[in-house]
Design a protein around this motif. Sequence first.
Motif, PDB file in Angstrom:
ATOM      1  N   LEU A  65     -24.344  43.757-138.545  1.00 46.68           N
ATOM      2  CA  LEU A  65     -24.382  44.212-137.662  1.00 46.68           C
ATOM      3  C   LEU A  65     -24.529  43.072-136.552  1.00 46.68           C
ATOM      4  O   LEU A  65     -24.821  42.084-137.093  1.00 46.68           O
ATOM      5  N   GLN A  66     -22.990  42.918-135.919  1.00 45.50           N
ATOM      6  CA  GLN A  66     -23.329  41.963-134.970  1.00 45.50           C
ATOM      7  C   GLN A  66     -24.363  41.838-133.397  1.00 45.50           C
ATOM      8  O   GLN A  66     -23.304  43.208-133.031  1.00 45.50           O
ATOM      9  N   MET A  67     -24.872  40.610-133.717  1.00 51.39           N
ATOM     10  CA  MET A  67     -26.249  41.164-132.391  1.00 51.39           C
ATOM     11  C   MET A  67     -25.655  40.348-131.623  1.00 51.39           C
ATOM     12  O   MET A  67     -26.525  39.070-131.541  1.00 51.39           O
ATOM     13  N   ASN A  68     -25.433  40.619-130.436  1.00 48.60           N
ATOM     14  CA  ASN A  68     -25.249  39.752-129.223  1.00 48.60           C
ATOM     15  C   ASN A  68     -25.928  40.029-128.604  1.00 48.60           C
ATOM     16  O   ASN A  68     -26.670  41.546-127.717  1.00 48.60           O
ATOM     17  N   SER A  69     -26.769  39.199-127.069  1.00 51.07           N
ATOM     18  CA  SER A  69     -27.372  38.990-125.902  1.00 51.07           C
ATOM     19  C   SER A  69     -28.149  39.665-126.600  1.00 51.07           C
ATOM     20  O   SER A  69     -29.276  40.396-125.966  1.00 51.07           O
ATOM     21  N   VAL A  70     -28.976  39.414-127.615  1.00 49.00           N
ATOM     22  CA  VAL A  70     -30.043  39.741-128.146  1.00 49.00           C
ATOM     23  C   VAL A  70     -31.531  40.699-126.630  1.00 49.00           C
ATOM     24  O   VAL A  70     -31.521  39.425-126.518  1.00 49.00           O
ATOM     25  N   LYS A  71     -32.021  40.542-126.726  1.00 47.48           N
ATOM     26  CA  LYS A  71     -33.384  41.080-126.233  1.00 47.48           C
ATOM     27  C   LYS A  71     -34.646  40.984-126.935  1.00 47.48           C
ATOM     28  O   LYS A  71     -34.593  41.457-127.531  1.00 47.48           O
ATOM     29  N   PRO A  72     -35.968  40.676-126.040  1.00 51.65           N
ATOM     30  CA  PRO A  72     -37.113  40.814-126.941  1.00 51.65           C
ATOM     31  C   PRO A  72     -37.383  42.780-127.492  1.00 51.65           C
ATOM     32  O   PRO A  72     -37.720  42.444-128.654  1.00 51.65           O
ATOM     33  N   GLU A  73     -37.223  43.334-126.936  1.00 47.46           N
ATOM     34  CA  GLU A  73     -37.210  44.362-127.237  1.00 47.46           C
ATOM     35  C   GLU A  73     -36.658  44.770-128.524  1.00 47.46           C
ATOM     36  O   GLU A  73     -36.693  46.579-128.730  1.00 47.46           O
ATOM     37  N   ASP A  74     -35.032  44.090-128.941  1.00 47.25           N
ATOM     38  CA  ASP A  74     -35.125  43.671-130.368  1.00 47.25           C
ATOM     39  C   ASP A  74     -35.844  43.022-131.135  1.00 47.25           C
ATOM     40  O   ASP A  74     -35.136  43.541-132.504  1.00 47.25           O
ATOM     41  N   ASN A  75     -36.389  42.948-131.003  1.00 51.69           N
ATOM     42  CA  ASN A  75     -37.061  42.794-131.846  1.00 51.69           C
ATOM     43  C   ASN A  75     -37.923  43.606-132.692  1.00 51.69           C
ATOM     44  O   ASN A  75     -38.440  44.574-132.966  1.00 51.69           O
ATOM     45  N   ALA A  76     -37.388  43.592-134.078  1.00 46.84           N
ATOM     46  CA  ALA A  76     -37.887  44.881-135.123  1.00 46.84           C
ATOM     47  C   ALA A  76     -37.432  43.895-135.835  1.00 46.84           C
ATOM     48  O   ALA A  76     -36.925  43.304-137.347  1.00 46.84           O
ATOM     49  N   MET A  77     -37.566  44.912-138.016  1.00 46.75           N
ATOM     50  CA  MET A  77     -37.646  45.072-139.246  1.00 46.75           C
ATOM     51  C   MET A  77     -36.097  45.652-139.020  1.00 46.75           C
ATOM     52  O   MET A  77     -36.385  47.221-138.548  1.00 46.75           O
ATOM     53  N   TYR A  78     -35.427  45.327-139.615  1.00 45.11           N
ATOM     54  CA  TYR A  78     -33.982  46.330-139.441  1.00 45.11           C
ATOM     55  C   TYR A  78     -33.834  46.690-141.165  1.00 45.11           C
ATOM     56  O   TYR A  78     -33.372  46.005-142.335  1.00 45.11           O
ATOM     57  N   TYR A  79     -33.481  47.728-141.356  1.00 43.74           N
ATOM     58  CA  TYR A  79     -32.932  48.695-142.285  1.00 43.74           C
ATOM     59  C   TYR A  79     -31.620  48.772-142.291  1.00 43.74           C
ATOM     60  O   TYR A  79     -31.028  49.688-141.911  1.00 43.74           O
TER      61      TYR A  79
END
Length: 125
Positions: A80-94
Amino acid sequence: QVQLVESGGASVQAGGSLRLSCTASGYTGRPYCLGWFRQAPGREREGVADIDSAGSATYADSVKGRFTISQDNAKNTLYLQMNSVKPEDNAMYYCAAAVWTYCSGGLNPKIFSYWGQGTQVTVSS
């Protein structure tokens, strides 16, 4: 038995990039569906993206244009390539896997029988 191991979670500043990996073992058949889900504190688990053995991918509206799901079959690894991350992307990813089925197209967690332990993504503003 399918086993999934995530890696790549880290702390990143808003606007930055991160790549998550999920190494799968125990299943080599077709079809299958692999997905990424996330859960933030106090919130329900939500689908981020999934991709099946035919290469068809689905994204949540909140990540379209910013995240890209891909797979390397030779390495049995999901990314999972994550670009332009935002504070709302803050999480545990499964990472999750569903065997003997294509993806449903709706990021439905109910079709997934196997789950990894998760990797934490922390986004600071």
